[in-house]
Design a protein around this motif. Structure first.
Motif, PDB file in Angstrom:
ATOM      1  N   ALA A 138       0.944  -1.202  -0.022  1.00 18.51           N
ATOM      2  CA  ALA A 138       0.068   0.173  -0.057  1.00 18.51           C
ATOM      3  C   ALA A 138       0.957   1.307  -0.046  1.00 18.51           C
ATOM      4  O   ALA A 138       1.730   1.194  -0.770  1.00 18.51           O
ATOM      5  N   ALA A 139       0.626   2.037   0.886  1.00 19.11           N
ATOM      6  CA  ALA A 139       1.188   3.420   1.039  1.00 19.11           C
ATOM      7  C   ALA A 139       2.670   3.520   1.097  1.00 19.11           C
ATOM      8  O   ALA A 139       3.390   2.444   1.853  1.00 19.11           O
ATOM      9  N   PRO A 140       3.529   4.267   0.752  1.00 15.36           N
ATOM     10  CA  PRO A 140       5.153   4.471   0.834  1.00 15.36           C
ATOM     11  C   PRO A 140       5.325   4.687   2.188  1.00 15.36           C
ATOM     12  O   PRO A 140       6.533   4.451   2.725  1.00 15.36           O
ATOM     13  N   ILE A 141       4.413   5.145   3.078  1.00 14.44           N
ATOM     14  CA  ILE A 141       4.733   5.463   4.518  1.00 14.44           C
ATOM     15  C   ILE A 141       4.457   4.093   5.437  1.00 14.44           C
ATOM     16  O   ILE A 141       4.896   4.164   6.488  1.00 14.44           O
ATOM     17  N   ALA A 142       3.985   3.146   4.639  1.00 16.92           N
ATOM     18  CA  ALA A 142       3.965   2.037   5.454  1.00 16.92           C
ATOM     19  C   ALA A 142       5.219   1.427   6.248  1.00 16.92           C
ATOM     20  O   ALA A 142       6.107   1.585   5.491  1.00 16.92           O
ATOM     21  N   PRO A 143       5.099   0.890   7.428  1.00 18.76           N
ATOM     22  CA  PRO A 143       6.280   0.590   8.198  1.00 18.76           C
ATOM     23  C   PRO A 143       6.916  -0.717   7.563  1.00 18.76           C
ATOM     24  O   PRO A 143       6.456  -1.574   6.778  1.00 18.76           O
ATOM     25  N   LEU A 144       8.262  -0.946   8.188  1.00 15.94           N
ATOM     26  CA  LEU A 144       8.807  -2.212   7.776  1.00 15.94           C
ATOM     27  C   LEU A 144       8.750  -3.029   8.773  1.00 15.94           C
ATOM     28  O   LEU A 144       9.065  -2.864  10.019  1.00 15.94           O
ATOM     29  N   SER A 179       9.458  -0.759  12.028  1.00 18.09           N
ATOM     30  CA  SER A 179      10.302   0.141  11.853  1.00 18.09           C
ATOM     31  C   SER A 179       9.666   1.309  10.779  1.00 18.09           C
ATOM     32  O   SER A 179       8.893   1.027   9.865  1.00 18.09           O
ATOM     33  N   ARG A 180       9.432   2.680  11.565  1.00 17.29           N
ATOM     34  CA  ARG A 180       8.972   3.646  10.547  1.00 17.29           C
ATOM     35  C   ARG A 180       9.930   5.077  10.880  1.00 17.29           C
ATOM     36  O   ARG A 180       9.673   5.704  11.787  1.00 17.29           O
ATOM     37  N   TRP A 223      -2.588   1.296  12.036  1.00 17.79           N
ATOM     38  CA  TRP A 223      -1.002   0.861  12.583  1.00 17.79           C
ATOM     39  C   TRP A 223      -0.076   1.395  11.538  1.00 17.79           C
ATOM     40  O   TRP A 223       1.329   0.981  11.983  1.00 17.79           O
ATOM     41  N   ARG A 224      -0.032   2.157  10.608  1.00 17.61           N
ATOM     42  CA  ARG A 224       1.031   2.743   9.978  1.00 17.61           C
ATOM     43  C   ARG A 224       1.962   3.737  10.864  1.00 17.61           C
ATOM     44  O   ARG A 224       3.092   3.710  10.522  1.00 17.61           O
ATOM     45  N   GLU A 225       1.275   4.132  11.878  1.00 20.37           N
ATOM     46  CA  GLU A 225       2.317   5.069  12.664  1.00 20.37           C
ATOM     47  C   GLU A 225       3.003   4.443  13.357  1.00 20.37           C
ATOM     48  O   GLU A 225       4.242   4.938  13.839  1.00 20.37           O
ATOM     49  N   ALA A 226       2.919   3.050  13.550  1.00 21.02           N
ATOM     50  CA  ALA A 226       3.748   2.360  14.274  1.00 21.02           C
ATOM     51  C   ALA A 226       4.180   2.821  15.744  1.00 21.02           C
ATOM     52  O   ALA A 226       5.372   2.850  16.215  1.00 21.02           O
ATOM     53  N   PRO A 270       2.929   3.684  20.011  1.00 20.08           N
ATOM     54  CA  PRO A 270       2.923   2.899  21.257  1.00 20.08           C
ATOM     55  C   PRO A 270       1.637   2.046  21.055  1.00 20.08           C
ATOM     56  O   PRO A 270       1.698   0.955  21.752  1.00 20.08           O
ATOM     57  N   GLU A 271       0.573   2.433  20.431  1.00 21.39           N
ATOM     58  CA  GLU A 271      -0.505   1.542  20.619  1.00 21.39           C
ATOM     59  C   GLU A 271      -0.277   0.350  19.701  1.00 21.39           C
ATOM     60  O   GLU A 271      -0.681  -0.867  20.101  1.00 21.39           O
ATOM     61  N   VAL A 272       0.364   0.324  18.629  1.00 19.20           N
ATOM     62  CA  VAL A 272       0.836  -1.083  17.961  1.00 19.20           C
ATOM     63  C   VAL A 272       1.729  -1.937  18.559  1.00 19.20           C
ATOM     64  O   VAL A 272       1.845  -2.847  18.535  1.00 19.20           O
ATOM     65  N   ALA A 273       2.529  -1.160  19.390  1.00 20.29           N
ATOM     66  CA  ALA A 273       3.726  -1.955  20.287  1.00 20.29           C
ATOM     67  C   ALA A 273       2.877  -2.484  21.368  1.00 20.29           C
ATOM     68  O   ALA A 273       3.214  -3.824  21.591  1.00 20.29           O
ATOM     69  N   ASP A 274       1.847  -2.125  21.859  1.00 20.80           N
ATOM     70  CA  ASP A 274       1.321  -2.917  22.933  1.00 20.80           C
ATOM     71  C   ASP A 274       0.351  -3.903  22.214  1.00 20.80           C
ATOM     72  O   ASP A 274       0.469  -5.290  22.701  1.00 20.80           O
ATOM     73  N   ALA A 275      -0.121  -3.556  21.127  1.00 20.37           N
ATOM     74  CA  ALA A 275      -0.910  -4.863  20.411  1.00 20.37           C
ATOM     75  C   ALA A 275       0.038  -5.972  20.168  1.00 20.37           C
ATOM     76  O   ALA A 275      -0.460  -7.261  20.125  1.00 20.37           O
ATOM     77  N   VAL A 276       0.965  -5.797  19.575  1.00 18.07           N
ATOM     78  CA  VAL A 276       2.246  -6.683  19.213  1.00 18.07           C
ATOM     79  C   VAL A 276       2.585  -7.470  20.490  1.00 18.07           C
ATOM     80  O   VAL A 276       2.674  -8.619  20.392  1.00 18.07           O
TER      81      VAL A 276
END
Length: 428
Positions: free
Chosen positions: A22-28, A44-45, A365-368, A370-376
């Protein structure tokens, strides 16, 4: 009222790295199992303003010695006293000065240490947090007594209410009150010695029982360098492996209790290999349940449908909460929606709504942060059913076909395996 987080699946080859479509800003996204047995996950973002670390230990209060309940939670407190490199008070002051936060959470099944900071100051602070958790001083004497006093205060003010997650788990596995066992009692905590804490740490804080999660402005190379420099747990020997905290539930699960408001949990177990289909079905069920009991008949205050794992058991569960006097009808309306699933394929309008929800999921989730860190971290805390953490929330769930719905409902929506938990003013 807190609801269980969504537990979703993304199949990822060992040690693979991929860029989300999808978008170029998507994290790795990168996941690998290190040579010492530790799992390393990096989302990583580089352009993100923040970075996060979650150190997940897949052991919690359920592993407390009998008669010494509260040990795992007390250990979490003492880890925060710091390492030989930096006292805990000094580290917390540095994190506060940088505009970050440091916290930790002990549950029945896991202990999670959480660092969130601005991206520019993350690396040295993450280094010191890794050192603190993997080589703590674990003081005794007056410091131990002080932390025992703090936990007594916590017990009065922070552990007085039972969460919905604990209610469901207790009903399924017929446990003692999980949150009560988390901090123990004054009597059980008084029996805990420094030697007990050291023994628990040595037995459970082992590399094969740990996942390290990095998100935001941190690269895979930087995360690996941090682990190489600051991660001090010795490689786990095969005989030191911590057995997964898995337990089979006895179905059907039926519980009715009295409460001042209405909570309803309804669902069924699902095979682990069908998590992808479960996500698709859950997304459609949530859409239809909201239409039924929130739009057409405004009964619920909150509604979630999730695919999750409890002690190694994969389940599709719908959670609903209401203060409405019509709440007594909620279990029946929810069951009707489940029963009708196989007979009604997604309409064109539903497909559009599901596609929009999927897009929002990806954007979320693209912002990568704290919220995604908690979910992972929540996903990583599950009992190990495979070598790497399942991370399906990074992609929107697929839209189920009519054939998939019929097959899924026919095989899994079986009365003998139902989960029905209801708390309401009319029960009891």
């Amino acid at each position: 009222m807190s609801f269980l987080r969504s537990w979703l699946l993304l199949c990822c080859a060992l040690g693979s790295t991929l860029a989300l479509a999808a978008a170029p800003i998507a994290p790795l996204f990168h996941a690998e199992l290190l040579q010492d047995g530790t799992e390393l996950v990096v989302l990583s973002r580089p352009e993100s303003a923040t970075a996060s670390l979650r150190l997940v230990v897949r052991s919690g209060s359920s592993r407390d010695p009998s008669g010494k309940e509260g040990l795992a939670h007390l250990l979490e407190h003492l880890v925060f006293q710091g390492s030989q490199d930096v006292p805990g008070k000094t580290l917390r002051a540095s994190i506060d000065t940088a505009g970050g936060t440091l916290n930790a959470f002990t549950s029945a099944r896991s202990t999670v240490y959480a660092l969130d900071t601005p991206g520019t100051g993350f690396l040295p602070l993450a280094r010191d947090v890794l050192r603190m958790v993997t080589s703590p001083t674990l003081p005794g004497g007056k410091r131990l007594e002080r932390e025992l006093g703090i936990i007594t205060t916590e017990g009065r003010y922070h552990f007085s209410r039972q969460s919905l997650a604990s209610q469901v788990e207790e009903a399924m596995f017929q446990d003692i009150t999980l949150e009560g066992a988390l901090i123990g009692t004054p009597a059980t905590r008084a029996r805990i010695t420094r030697e007990d804490l050291q023994e628990y740490y040595a037995r459970n804080y082992v590399t094969s029982n740990v996942s390290l999660v990095f998100t935001g402005a941190v690269s895979v190379e930087q995360a690996r360098a941090l682990v190489e420099e600051a991660y001090r747990l010795p490689p786990a020997l095969p005989e030191e492996a911590v057995a997964p905290a898995m337990q089979s539930a006895q179905y059907p699960v039926v519980q009715q209790t009295r409460a001042h408001v209405t909570f309803v949990t309804l669902g069924y177990p699902v095979p682990h290999e069908e998590r992808a289909t479960c996500r698709a079905v859950a997304s459609l069920l949530q859409l239809r349940l909201l239409q039924q009991v929130h739009v057409e008949e405004p009964i619920v205050s909150a509604m979630r449908v999730l695919c999750l794992n409890l002690r190694g058991n994969d389940l599709l569960l719908a959670f609903a909460y209401t203060r409405s006097i019509e709440g007594s009808r909620l279990p029946y309306l929810m069951q009707e929606t489940f029963d009708a699933l196989a007979k009604k394929p997604p309409s064109a309008a539903e497909r559009k709504l599901l596609e929009k929800r999927g897009q929002r999921t990806s954007e979320r989730w693209r912002e990568a942060g704290p919220e995604v860190a908690d979910a992972v971290a929540s996903q990583a805390a599950e009992p190990r059913l495979e070598s790497l953490t399942d991370l399906g929330f990074l992609q929107p769930p697929p839209i189920p076909t009519s054939a998939q719905l019929k097959d899924f409902a026919r095989r899994h929506f079986v009365e003998e395996q139902a989960v029905r938990i209801t708390s309401s003013p009319l029960e009891g």
